[in-house]
Design an enzyme around this catalytic site. Structure first.
Site, short mmCIF file in Angstrom:
data_model
loop_
_atom_site.label_atom_id
_atom_site.label_comp_id
_atom_site.label_asym_id
_atom_site.label_seq_id
_atom_site.Cartn_x
_atom_site.Cartn_y
_atom_site.Cartn_z
N ASP A 126 -15.56 -44.25 -35.36
CA ASP A 126 -15.49 -43.11 -34.43
C ASP A 126 -14.68 -43.43 -33.19
OD1 ASP A 126 -17.51 -44.85 -33.53
OD2 ASP A 126 -18.88 -43.24 -32.94
N ASP A 155 -22.69 -40.14 -32.83
CA ASP A 155 -24.13 -39.93 -32.70
C ASP A 155 -24.45 -38.60 -32.03
OD1 ASP A 155 -24.32 -42.43 -33.80
OD2 ASP A 155 -24.76 -43.44 -31.92
#
Length: 376
Positions: free
Chosen positions: A20, A156
């Site tokens: 990410d 997240d």
């Protein structure tokens, strides 16, 4: 005073660890377990924070005087959210916020982001603030990066705020484009099991930051802005293979191939239409999970002994595949197992741990669940 109850889930990641922050591809899904924030408006402008997990500690802050590093421990995450909202020019109303969690901390299932997002939703609602969820995820990430000091990516918070029930979410972390992918393993007689190895991790530790720095160095050496997008154009990591430094070569290869595996799993699930698929597809997905673990273990070097043993034991007991999840150096393993063998596999894993003198693992049933929402 008005009281509202908000919930944000933890997440498990089918594929895409450490991709990410490299602007690559990730494939998380939201868990049924998460963090609940019960928030009551206050007229004095203060933010009063309490946690059921730390019952003897009440933290009171003035949102207008918050600065990075001014709050430590668990309360830094919700305080950081208030700080990030304020820094964005959004007026946050005072509130008393009581949080509770049924997620294990430090287990790689994103308890910190669930805490941030539950509190962010509650504060925005009580303050009459309307923030698009993609923007709210970015603000929660800013809180974790700049206020708490953990150099994490966007996966997240995006999972906590954007995932849909019965789906995984393919997220392009460069464009923030999302694709909801049907994920209904139970309909195919499959269980997704999260095994907490009982080895906790802390993303503010130096190893996580070191991996990020190595990825940036690899991208610089390759002459690209970031490694993640190469998963689309060079999924076999041929370009990364040209790096002279063997450490940077391994780091880059992991990022590129893990992103490619995330897209491959998403494609396999999309091709089934309803996400149920046949046994052959689930076995293929399981093999990709195991490949992902080997990459994290060997190329990215963030696995740990308990995770490696768990992966091997779960597969030997009949699982289709398994991998560590989260930032590494502790946390959990995700295993894809036939539902009719789940009990046996749990028993084998418990015995495996006990035979080594380890604390027995803890298990979470990982059911693809909806994103953050108001409960009352």
């Amino acid at each position: 005073m008005e009281t509202q109850v908000w919930f944000a889930p933890g997440r498990a990641n089918l594929m895409g660890e450490h991709t990410d922050y490299n602007e690559g591809f990730v494939l998380p899904f939201a868990l049924a377990q998460g963090v609940t924030a019960t928030a009551t408006a206050r007229d004095d402008g203060l933010l009063v924070l309490r946690s059921k997990q730390v019952p003897d500690e009440t933290v009171t802050v003035n949102p207008g005087s918050l600065a990075p590093g001014s709050v430590t421990g668990w309360a830094a995450y919700p305080a950081g959210v208030a700080w990030a909202l304020g820094a964005a020019g959004l007026a946050v109303r005072g509130a008393s916020v009581d949080v509770d969690s049924n997620l294990p901390a430090g287990a790689g299932v994103s308890s910190s982001a669930a805490l941030e997002c539950a509190v962010a939703l509650a504060l925005c609602s009580l303050s009459g603030i309307s923030v698009p969820r993609t923007a709210l995820a970015a603000l929660a990430k800013q809180a974790e990066n700049e206020f708490v000091g953990a150099p994490t990516g966007i996966i997240d918070q995006s999972a906590a705020l954007l995932c849909q029930q019965g789906h995984a979410m393919l997220l392009d972390c460069q464009t923030l484009e999302t694709t909801q992918v049907p994920l209904r393993p139970a309909a195919a007689g499959i269980s997704i099991l999260v095994i907490d190895t009982r080895v906790t991790h802390a993303l503010v530790s130096g190893e996580y930051a070191a991996r990020r720095a190595e990825c940036e160095a690899a991208a610089l050496a390759l002459g690209v802005p970031s490694l993640g997008p190469l998963a689309r154009t060079d999924p076999d990591a041929a370009l990364a293979g040209r790096l002279a430094d063997p450490v940077l070569r391994r780091r880059a290869r992991h990022v590129v191939t893990d992103g490619a595996r995330a897209m491959a799993i998403a494609g396999a699930l999309q091709d089934t239409g309803d996400g149920r698929s046949g046994d052959e597809t689930w076995r293929a997905i399981g093999s990709l999970l195991t490949e992902g673990h080997a990459s994290l273990r060997d190329d990215f070097e963030v696995s740990w002994r308990e995770a490696d043993v768990t992966v091997e034991a779960a597969i030997a007991a009949g699982g289709y595949g398994a991998k560590m999840i989260g930032g590494g150096f502790g946390g959990s393993v995700l295993a894809l197992v036939p539902a009719d063998r789940e009990g046996e596999i749990r028993a084998v894993l418990t015995e495996t741990y006990l035979s080594r003198g380890w604390l027995p693992p803890e298990f979470l049933d990982a059911v693809p669940s909806p994103a953050g929402r108001r409960l009352s």
